[in-house]
Scaffold this motif. Sequence first.
Motif, PDB file in Angstrom:
ATOM      1  N   TRP A   1      59.433  48.662 163.995  1.00 49.46           N
ATOM      2  CA  TRP A   1      59.201  49.195 162.659  1.00 49.46           C
ATOM      3  C   TRP A   1      60.381  50.022 162.171  1.00 49.46           C
ATOM      4  O   TRP A   1      60.700  50.012 160.963  1.00 49.46           O
ATOM      5  N   ALA A   2      61.054  50.734 163.090  1.00 50.55           N
ATOM      6  CA  ALA A   2      62.211  51.538 162.705  1.00 50.55           C
ATOM      7  C   ALA A   2      63.384  50.634 162.321  1.00 50.55           C
ATOM      8  O   ALA A   2      64.097  50.895 161.341  1.00 50.55           O
TER       9      ALA A   2
ATOM     10  N   ILE B   1      65.431  47.161 155.616  1.00 48.99           N
ATOM     11  CA  ILE B   1      64.917  47.172 154.237  1.00 48.99           C
ATOM     12  C   ILE B   1      65.755  48.109 153.368  1.00 48.99           C
ATOM     13  O   ILE B   1      66.118  47.774 152.232  1.00 48.99           O
ATOM     14  N   ARG B   2      66.076  49.280 153.914  1.00 47.92           N
ATOM     15  CA  ARG B   2      66.893  50.230 153.158  1.00 47.92           C
ATOM     16  C   ARG B   2      68.233  49.615 152.800  1.00 47.92           C
ATOM     17  O   ARG B   2      68.697  49.708 151.657  1.00 47.92           O
TER      18      ARG B   2
ATOM     19  N   VAL C   1      68.263  58.558 163.570  1.00 47.90           N
ATOM     20  CA  VAL C   1      69.089  57.583 162.852  1.00 47.90           C
ATOM     21  C   VAL C   1      68.291  56.932 161.727  1.00 47.90           C
ATOM     22  O   VAL C   1      68.804  56.729 160.615  1.00 47.90           O
ATOM     23  N   THR C   2      67.032  56.612 161.990  1.00 49.89           N
ATOM     24  CA  THR C   2      66.180  56.023 160.957  1.00 49.89           C
ATOM     25  C   THR C   2      66.007  56.991 159.791  1.00 49.89           C
ATOM     26  O   THR C   2      66.098  56.596 158.617  1.00 49.89           O
ATOM     27  N   PHE C   3      65.793  58.258 160.113  1.00 54.07           N
ATOM     28  CA  PHE C   3      65.594  59.265 159.070  1.00 54.07           C
ATOM     29  C   PHE C   3      66.826  59.411 158.188  1.00 54.07           C
ATOM     30  O   PHE C   3      66.728  59.388 156.951  1.00 54.07           O
TER      31      PHE C   3
END
Length: 196
Positions: free
Chosen positions: A92-93, A99-100, A171-173
């Motif tokens: 999911w991450a 997607i971003r 990193v995802t954040f």
Amino acid sequence: MKSLPNILSSLRIILAPIFLYLYLQGGLIWGGLSILIFTIAAITDYFDGHYARKYQVESSLGVFLDPLADKVLTFSAFIVLPFIDPSQFPWWAVILIIIRDVFMTGLRVYANKKDMQMKTRSFAKTKTTIQLTFLYIALFLGVFEGTGNILADWSEIILSTGVMFWLMMFVTFITVYSGIEYVFTNKKLFRNSASS
């Protein structure tokens, strides 16, 4: 040679799936070769931008192709992470990061079609540096894991601590945050879209 930056960007796109294929073969040799290819591809990112600016051969194609090649390369690296350990690098991450970046690429294409310049933020470069540093650490851990040597032992110890999961969350954040920052910085693109 005016087309050199675009050739280097295209080479980066070609090398990305080769890296992905080799890394997923597993083993120290294939893994090491894949990271070498990833490194060569990453180096082309520096040279195509440096050459284009130094000799003033930037083009509209290059403006689009360079960030696209960057995204394809980083996508390929993020995609292999769940194969190393899905509990440390959840799908999911990875999907959220992709997607971003797809959204930002689409926004950049839209801006180019409208002959508008997207404003960039210095934080974007920081985000890229953090992503690459994290990816190299994770990729090396994955290469050495299960190879039966002292580096394999250290890789397994690091992965067992859960620290890579929290680094993945970090990193995802920052990736998602930098995307939100881009949107607010370029609000005029959305206003023009609504009025057109």
